[in-house]
Design an enzyme around this catalytic site. Structure first.
Site, mmCIF file in Angstrom:
data_model
loop_
_atom_site.group_PDB
_atom_site.id
_atom_site.type_symbol
_atom_site.label_atom_id
_atom_site.label_comp_id
_atom_site.label_asym_id
_atom_site.label_seq_id
_atom_site.Cartn_x
_atom_site.Cartn_y
_atom_site.Cartn_z
ATOM 1 N N ASP A 140 46.550 49.439 50.584
ATOM 2 C CA ASP A 140 45.219 48.815 50.522
ATOM 3 C C ASP A 140 45.169 47.594 51.438
ATOM 4 O OD1 ASP A 140 42.777 47.779 49.793
ATOM 5 O OD2 ASP A 140 43.068 48.094 47.644
ATOM 6 N N CYS B 169 37.359 47.422 42.461
ATOM 7 C CA CYS B 169 37.169 46.351 43.446
ATOM 8 C C CYS B 169 36.523 45.129 42.793
ATOM 9 C CB CYS B 169 36.373 46.879 44.636
ATOM 10 S SG CYS B 169 36.322 45.719 46.010
ATOM 11 N N HIS C 233 42.251 51.638 49.822
ATOM 12 C CA HIS C 233 41.323 51.052 48.855
ATOM 13 C C HIS C 233 40.354 52.086 48.262
ATOM 14 C CE1 HIS C 233 39.385 47.472 47.234
ATOM 15 N NE2 HIS C 233 38.207 47.961 47.579
#
Lengths: 118, 369
Positions: free
Chosen positions: B313, B156, B342
């Site tokens: 995601d 991320c 995610h």
């Protein structure tokens, strides 16, 4: 907790049984609708405007509170939040310098060791 | 305990008194368990580790190896997680932990925990994370491990930081770069809720930071949850209720919920930079992003690259991670798509089968001496 074979009958032991049946038949639709809704320009604009309104209206109260707390702390010879914040920032800078010194010392010690072994 | 010696009427569908009692007792137990799952913390991040470096709130952990020294990979793996969540999701629970998995495969593992920023950290931006904290942590673990080369795994915003670092410091010994759900390219302003919201003129990151200093964790958390409101505010809990008598599922849910609830704020300046320079102006991909006066040129990223994309995601839509493949200077690069969301691709039930082995085998082939 509900079993799959309960689907067609009312189960008195499952307090959420009816809700579950409703959910099973509607959740996918609701999820799709809501996900589409939060992805619209209208939602983005209204959220932005609400956030802005909240920040603008709560700002003066926050400022007044900070100012009066600051004065009260000063009266009592106590450090304010800003004082602590500034001190913490300085400590971080000192920590960084110490970290660099530590790294240099380690490098020096390592090269000394290498020389000694050679 | 169900009584089988029931009358014909009971067999026809009418429950016996003992069935009713047992049913209500079970319902009460389930409600109690449900309540406990929502209000207590599971034990997560249990793999033994030691703190080997600290700076301000940041900590560098070294996981205690579990395989003999001669069986360990010579290239250590350094993991960098996002700055607005705890990194514990990499080591969620014993028996289902990426950290455990990699340790078993002989990796020397280091984890960067950015810590929780306080009011004094409101001016911390990506320049600091990428060029002050990260290089220092890397310097430390290189001196401990004695390794000249290392691999880095960024997830991320950790992947964003890792990418910027890899492009700015290509000669620091970074051999392999693994990116997980990396938000890098924001050219599609309609992809994903975050991009839509932040690109709206009514949304002003400067005002948020000016008024609040750091961005509260609750604000980031509710923003993320609002991307899929029904699933996050209702679906997750109803799924727990459905499976409340399944200990395995309940344990997994509890661990994940413990991680999700442990929210931390995001440093104000970093948030402003993320929204203005990346989400709105897409400076990284345009090649105009500068950190400490240095331009981040993705062509300078030379490390071997493994880019993992979660197909479902909603936080980092695939299009935000894919285009980097054509922009980096790496010769050895691979794009890997996984079905999942995610977080699910790394911490979900299928991770151990669908994601981790692919990452490990890619890395293993490049972690020789």
């Amino acid at each position: 907790m509900s079993q799959s074979n309960d689907k067609q009958t009312f189960d008195p032991f499952d307090p959420t049984g009816m809700l579950k049946q409703m959910r099973d038949s509607n959740m996918e639709t609701w999820s799709k609708v809501m996900t589409e809704f939060v992805n619209t320009e209208a939602y983005a604009e209204s959220t932005g405007a609400m956030l802005d309104a909240w920040l603008t209206t709560s700002g003066p109260f926050r400022k007044a509170m900070e100012s009066s707390m600051g004065q009260a702390m000063a009266q009592m010879n106590m450090p304010t939040r800003d004082d602590i914040t500034r001190l913490a920032e300085r400590l971080t800078n000192i920590e960084m310098r110490l970290d660099d010194l530590d790294a240099r010392l380690s490098e020096g010690a390592q090269s000394n060791n290498t020389q000694t072994t050679n | 305990m169900t009584t089988k010696e029931s009358t014909p009427a009971v067999d026809a569908g009418m429950p016996s008194f003992s069935d009713v009692c047992e049913g209500w007792h079970r319902a009460a137990e389930n409600l109690d368990r449900f309540n406990r799952m929502l209000t207590t913390d599971a034990k997560i991040a249990q793999t033994p580790k030691e703190v080997v470096w600290t700076l301000n709130k940041a900590k560098l952990y070294h996981y205690i190896p579990v395989v003999p020294e001669q069986d360990r990979k010579p290239v250590p793996l350094f993991m960098v997680f996002a700055i607005m969540n705890r990194p514990h999701v990499l080591d969620l629970r014993p028996g289902h932990s990426f950290v455990e998995y990699m340790l078993r495969h002989g990796y020397e593992l280091y984890l960067m925990d950015w810590g929780e920023p306080g009011p004094e950290d409101k001016n911390m931006c990506f320049d600091d994370y990428t060029l002050e904290y990260l290089p220092r942590a890397i310097r430390k673990f290189k001196s401990i491990s004695g390794a000249e080369e290392f691999s880095m795994l960024g997830w991320c915003l950790g992947a964003l930081i890792s990418t910027m670092y890899a492009a700015l410091r290509p000669d620091d010994g970074l051999k392999n770069l693994m990116l997980l759900t990396a938000p890098l390219d924001f050219s599609d302003q309609e992809a994903g809720g975050f991009t839509r919201w932040s690109s709206n003129p009514a949304f002003n990151a400067n005002t948020i930071v000016e008024k609040l200093g750091n961005v509260p964790g609750e604000m980031i958390d509710s923003g993320a949850k609002m991307l899929k409101p029904i699933e996050n505010y209702f679906g997750s809990y109803s799924m727990l209720w459905d499976k409340i008598e399944n200990p395995g599922t309940v344990e997994a849910w509890h661990a994940m919920n413990t991680w999700v609830r442990d929210i931390i704020p995001m440093a104000g300046a970093a948030y402003k930079q993320l929204i203005n320079e990346l989400y709105k102006e897409n400076k990284l991909v345009k090649g105009t992003l500068q950190l400490r006066g240095e331009t981040v040129d993705l062509k300078k990223l030379k490390a071997n690259l493994f880019n993992v994309i979660a197909e479902a995601d909603h936080i980092t839509p695939p299009c935000q991670s894919e285009s980097i493949m054509d922009l980096v200077g790496s010769e050895d690069k691979e794009l890997f798509r996984v079905r999942g969301g995610h977080i699910g691709i790394m911490a979900g039930r299928g991770a151990e089968k669908n994601t981790w082995p692919h990452m490990e085998s890619w890395l293993s082939a490049r972690s020789g001496g």
